[in-house]
Scaffold this active site. Sequence first.
Site, PDB file in Angstrom:
ATOM      1  N   GLN A   1      23.654  47.147 -12.446  1.00 46.46           N
ATOM      2  CA  GLN A   1      22.309  46.280 -12.145  1.00 46.46           C
ATOM      3  C   GLN A   1      21.315  47.104 -11.805  1.00 46.46           C
ATOM      4  O   GLN A   1      20.875  48.076 -12.440  1.00 46.46           O
ATOM      5  CB  GLN A   1      23.023  46.093 -10.865  1.00 46.46           C
ATOM      6  CG  GLN A   1      22.635  45.296  -9.281  1.00 46.46           C
ATOM      7  CD  GLN A   1      22.856  45.725  -8.680  1.00 46.46           C
ATOM      8  OE1 GLN A   1      23.059  46.815  -7.551  1.00 46.46           O
ATOM      9  NE2 GLN A   1      23.475  44.634  -7.748  1.00 46.46           N
TER      10      GLN A   1
ATOM     11  N   CYS B   1      19.896  45.081  -1.013  1.00 50.83           N
ATOM     12  CA  CYS B   1      19.942  46.383  -0.380  1.00 50.83           C
ATOM     13  C   CYS B   1      19.321  45.986   0.731  1.00 50.83           C
ATOM     14  O   CYS B   1      17.776  45.419   1.326  1.00 50.83           O
ATOM     15  CB  CYS B   1      19.452  47.297  -1.137  1.00 50.83           C
ATOM     16  SG  CYS B   1      19.430  48.810  -0.410  1.00 50.83           S
TER      17      CYS B   1
ATOM     18  N   HIS C   1      26.296  38.218  -0.866  1.00 57.14           N
ATOM     19  CA  HIS C   1      26.587  38.748   0.358  1.00 57.14           C
ATOM     20  C   HIS C   1      26.382  38.076   1.766  1.00 57.14           C
ATOM     21  O   HIS C   1      25.126  37.901   1.445  1.00 57.14           O
ATOM     22  CB  HIS C   1      26.494  40.348   0.802  1.00 57.14           C
ATOM     23  CG  HIS C   1      27.087  40.903   1.769  1.00 57.14           C
ATOM     24  ND1 HIS C   1      26.052  42.368   2.459  1.00 57.14           N
ATOM     25  CD2 HIS C   1      27.752  40.318   2.281  1.00 57.14           C
ATOM     26  CE1 HIS C   1      27.052  42.540   3.114  1.00 57.14           C
ATOM     27  NE2 HIS C   1      27.956  41.854   3.029  1.00 57.14           N
TER      28      HIS C   1
ATOM     29  N   ARG D   1      33.641  47.194  -0.360  1.00 58.49           N
ATOM     30  CA  ARG D   1      34.281  48.103   0.532  1.00 58.49           C
ATOM     31  C   ARG D   1      35.744  48.262   0.810  1.00 58.49           C
ATOM     32  O   ARG D   1      36.264  48.878   1.079  1.00 58.49           O
ATOM     33  CB  ARG D   1      33.640  48.306   2.072  1.00 58.49           C
ATOM     34  CG  ARG D   1      31.927  48.771   2.187  1.00 58.49           C
ATOM     35  CD  ARG D   1      31.390  48.257   2.907  1.00 58.49           C
ATOM     36  NE  ARG D   1      31.315  46.943   3.595  1.00 58.49           N
ATOM     37  CZ  ARG D   1      31.480  46.275   4.537  1.00 58.49           C
ATOM     38  NH1 ARG D   1      30.757  47.075   5.877  1.00 58.49           N
ATOM     39  NH2 ARG D   1      30.997  45.319   4.740  1.00 58.49           N
TER      40      ARG D   1
HETATM   41  C1  LIG Z   1      27.641  52.934   0.704  1.00 52.25           C
HETATM   42  C2  LIG Z   1      27.314  51.616   0.310  1.00 52.25           C
HETATM   43  C3  LIG Z   1      26.456  51.386  -1.568  1.00 52.25           C
HETATM   44  C4  LIG Z   1      26.325  50.358  -1.875  1.00 52.25           C
HETATM   45  N1  LIG Z   1      25.171  50.253  -2.833  1.00 52.25           N
HETATM   46  C5  LIG Z   1      25.476  48.960  -3.545  1.00 52.25           C
HETATM   47  C6  LIG Z   1      24.798  48.860  -4.970  1.00 52.25           C
HETATM   48  O1  LIG Z   1      24.332  49.809  -5.222  1.00 52.25           O
HETATM   49  N2  LIG Z   1      24.030  47.482  -5.545  1.00 52.25           N
HETATM   50  C7  LIG Z   1      25.108  46.577  -4.702  1.00 52.25           C
HETATM   51  O2  LIG Z   1      24.228  45.584  -5.342  1.00 52.25           O
HETATM   52  N3  LIG Z   1      25.235  46.265  -3.667  1.00 52.25           N
HETATM   53  C8  LIG Z   1      25.860  47.330  -3.129  1.00 52.25           C
HETATM   54  N4  LIG Z   1      26.210  47.601  -1.392  1.00 52.25           N
HETATM   55  C9  LIG Z   1      26.797  46.648  -1.223  1.00 52.25           C
HETATM   56  C10 LIG Z   1      27.900  46.012  -1.244  1.00 52.25           C
HETATM   57  O3  LIG Z   1      28.491  45.670  -3.007  1.00 52.25           O
HETATM   58  C11 LIG Z   1      28.138  44.722  -0.585  1.00 52.25           C
HETATM   59  O4  LIG Z   1      27.822  44.042  -0.757  1.00 52.25           O
HETATM   60  C12 LIG Z   1      28.813  44.676   0.411  1.00 52.25           C
HETATM   61  O5  LIG Z   1      29.176  46.155   1.014  1.00 52.25           O
HETATM   62  C13 LIG Z   1      29.528  43.998   1.432  1.00 52.25           C
HETATM   63  O6  LIG Z   1      30.650  42.913   0.762  1.00 52.25           O
HETATM   64  P1  LIG Z   1      31.840  44.108   1.266  1.00 52.25           P
HETATM   65  O7  LIG Z   1      32.026  43.508   2.493  1.00 52.25           O
HETATM   66  O8  LIG Z   1      33.328  43.571   0.356  1.00 52.25           O
HETATM   67  O9  LIG Z   1      31.374  45.344   1.212  1.00 52.25           O
HETATM   68  C14 LIG Z   1      26.445  48.750  -1.135  1.00 52.25           C
HETATM   69  C15 LIG Z   1      27.021  48.701   0.211  1.00 52.25           C
HETATM   70  C16 LIG Z   1      27.449  50.126   0.791  1.00 52.25           C
HETATM   71  C17 LIG Z   1      28.480  50.685   1.935  1.00 52.25           C
END
Ligand SMILES: Cc1cc2nc3c(=O)[nH]c(=O)nc-3n(C[C@H](O)[C@H](O)[C@H](O)COP(=O)(O)O)c2cc1C
Length: 318
Positions: free
Chosen positions: A66, A96, A164, A221
């Site tokens: 990515q 982001c 997301h 997460r």
């Molecule tokens: C600490 C942290 C780092 C993340 N780093 C990235 C990343 O490098 N690339 C990305 O597309 N999303 C990143 N995200 C977003 C997650 O991939 C995801 O889209 C978001 O947490 C929602 O999905 P979830 O509820 O299943 O966690 C990050 C989220 C967190 C909390």
Amino acid sequence: MTPVLLSSPLQGFTDFRFRNAFHHYFGGIDTFYAPYIRLQGKMVIKNSYQLDLAPENNSTLDIIPQVMTNDPDEFLFVVKYVQSLGYNELNWNLGCPYPMVTKSGMGSGMICQPAKIDDVLHKAHNESDIVVSMKMRMGYENPEEILDTFPILDKYPLKNIAIHARIGKQLYKGPVDLDAFEKCVTATKHKLYYNGDITSVKAFKEISKRFSTLDHFMIGRGLIADPFLPSMIKNNTEEYPKNRWEIFSEFHDTIYQQYDEYLSGPTPIKMKMQGFWQYFAETTSNPHKTFKAIKKAQNPQKYRQAVDKILRTEMEFG
Ligand SMILES: Cc1cc2nc3c(=O)[nH]c(=O)nc-3n(C[C@H](O)[C@H](O)[C@H](O)COP(=O)(O)O)c2cc1C
């Protein structure tokens, strides 16, 4: 229909060490997205990104790299880099939410700029044969921003758009907006993947029932908090394996050992594992007590004792 499950990247967590150990001990994930590459002004790929994508570190898994950028030349530079490693797809991060990123017009701060998105996609498709996929939120200020962006995205042969279901302004707070996500489903010709707050088999079932035309789901997460979640979703069960905490313990020791070898000194490994335990603790019987015990452990011996005690408790009562 068996769902396709993708590991949503978390910078600082889901690097190759985590991914490989996860796949070995838990399974259930079809494809892993690597955390984003960001160039920060120079056409240089940082060493940690190089390690993370090196084929020898990813030999048993399906990985998609990515990038996070708003610059067509940077995008193309990263395309060439990942192609040189043998990857044929690059995922573009427009999700982001952090102000440092969004204020410079990147991540979710770029969703409201369709012309700039067009510039990047135009160059990528004109000057390379990479497959591009997107990972984005629905907007920064409001969830309608993405609807104005779809006509541009629809011009290109994107593999998919993972959404997301939040806006950037929310950071990670507040609920996902499923009504707004529903509007996206019919507003683009592209295949959509759902992402956001899949934290249990029940949550997965509710989301997949509501969006029954979707068959790709990304878990971020929730997969760290409960590494058994993807395989339980796949097996359509809410039952953990009998040796749940034994498996978790082996997984924990595997990543601990690898991070300990990689990071120098007691403080970085302590911070690294504390980060993981912020999520791991959520699925223990007393999350607050678990995390407090980890935070209190000031050196590697105390950390070991704290982990042993937590796992003993879970094995007895879990
Ligand atoms: C600490 C942290 C780092 C993340 N780093 C990235 C990343 O490098 N690339 C990305 O597309 N999303 C990143 N995200 C977003 C997650 O991939 C995801 O889209 C978001 O947490 C929602 O999905 P979830 O509820 O299943 O966690 C990050 C989220 C967190 C909390």
